[in-house]
Design an enzyme around this catalytic site. Structure first.
Site, PDB file in Angstrom:
ATOM      1  CB  THR A 106      36.168  24.737  41.675  1.00 26.44           C
ATOM      2  OG1 THR A 106      36.208  24.047  42.927  1.00 26.44           O
ATOM      3  CG2 THR A 106      36.229  26.228  41.919  1.00 26.44           C
TER       4      THR A 106
ATOM      5  CB  VAL B 156      33.416  19.043  51.702  1.00 28.05           C
ATOM      6  CG1 VAL B 156      34.246  17.882  51.163  1.00 28.05           C
ATOM      7  CG2 VAL B 156      34.163  19.785  52.809  1.00 28.05           C
ATOM      8  CE  LYS B 157      31.135  20.139  42.494  1.00 24.52           C
ATOM      9  NZ  LYS B 157      31.662  20.913  41.375  1.00 24.52           N
ATOM     10  CB  ILE B 158      31.102  14.243  48.552  1.00 26.14           C
ATOM     11  CG1 ILE B 158      31.616  14.992  49.789  1.00 26.14           C
ATOM     12  CG2 ILE B 158      31.254  12.748  48.688  1.00 26.14           C
ATOM     13  CD1 ILE B 158      32.942  14.530  50.288  1.00 26.14           C
TER      14      ILE B 158
END
Ligand code: E4P
Length: 225
Positions: free
Chosen positions: A33, A92-94
């Site tokens: 997402t 976790v999208k960074i």
């Protein structure tokens, strides 16, 4: 080296109906997402967004990328830890920025899985892998959009990661059509994340439709001579 299992399929959406539909095919390995996809599905505000991640994790048995909004190190760590605590499936999208690399290294050291997003060059992908990202997300469609060869980037990343046995998985993102998926599989991307439409388009071939219609017609003729 990339996994010698089949390329994983993630769906790139925050829409629960689409996620359910892809999941029912039995081939879904995860979900990505981003804040734009949340907004497109009218999911706004921190609590609603967290709830949507939980809803997605209930549907899909796989990795679910949840993106931080902060762009400073402390903020990314705070948000990333809260997201990782939501559910074991959360990755976790960074974003690929200076503090993002520091955050990925922090999360790697603390055994929290990460997806480094907004990657457009081999140099960026090397930094993400060095920091220990679980996934790196090269956006191939957005490169194509500005007349760069997005698939060439995926090939370069495959070569570089294989040269050094980086364990970071290449998650081909910003996929626009079914041939992007096929080409990513030929190159050896570890994951393709795509909207529902190109996944469903993989099913289609006019000769399949025509052949099936003929089989059914011949069966009916045989049953009612
Ligand atoms: C990946 O994680 C991104 O959410 C996505 O693939 C971006 O795709 P777009 O370029 O179609 O917005």
């Amino acid at each position: 080296m990339y996994n010698f299992t089949c390329m994983k399929f993630f769906i790139d959406t925050a829409n629960l109906e689409e996620i359910r539909e892809a999941n029912e095919l039995g081939i879904l390995d995860g979900v990505t997402t981003n804040p734009s996809l949340m907004a497109k599905d009218n999911v706004t505000g921190e609590e609603n967004i967290k709830q949507r991640y939980l809803d997605i994790c209930e549907i899909v048995d796989g990795d679910v990328s949840a993106e931080v909004i902060a762009t400073d190190l402390k903020g990314m760590i705070r948000e990333g830890e809260a997201l990782a605590n939501l559910h074991p499936g959360v990755v976790v999208k960074i974003p690929m920025i200076k503090d993002g690399i520091k955050a990925i290294k922090y999360f790697t050291d603390n055994r929290i899985r990460t997806n480094c997003t907004l990657v457009f060059s081999p140099g960026q992908a090397i930094l993400a892998a060095k920091a220990g990202a679980t996934y790196v997300s090269p956006f191939l469609g957005r490169l194509d959009d500005i007349s760069h060869d997005g698939l060439a980037l995926i090939e370069e990343l495959r070569t570089i990661y294989d040269n050094y046995h980086f364990e970071t998985q290449i998650l081909a993102a910003s996929i626009r059509h079914p041939m992007h998926i096929v080409e990513c599989a030929k190159i050896g991307a570890d994951v393709a994340t795509c909207p529902l439409k190109p996944i469903m388009q993989l099913l289609k071939h006019p000769l399949t439709d025509r052949g099936l219609a003929q089989f059914l017609e011949d069966y009916r003729k045989g049953s009612n001579p």
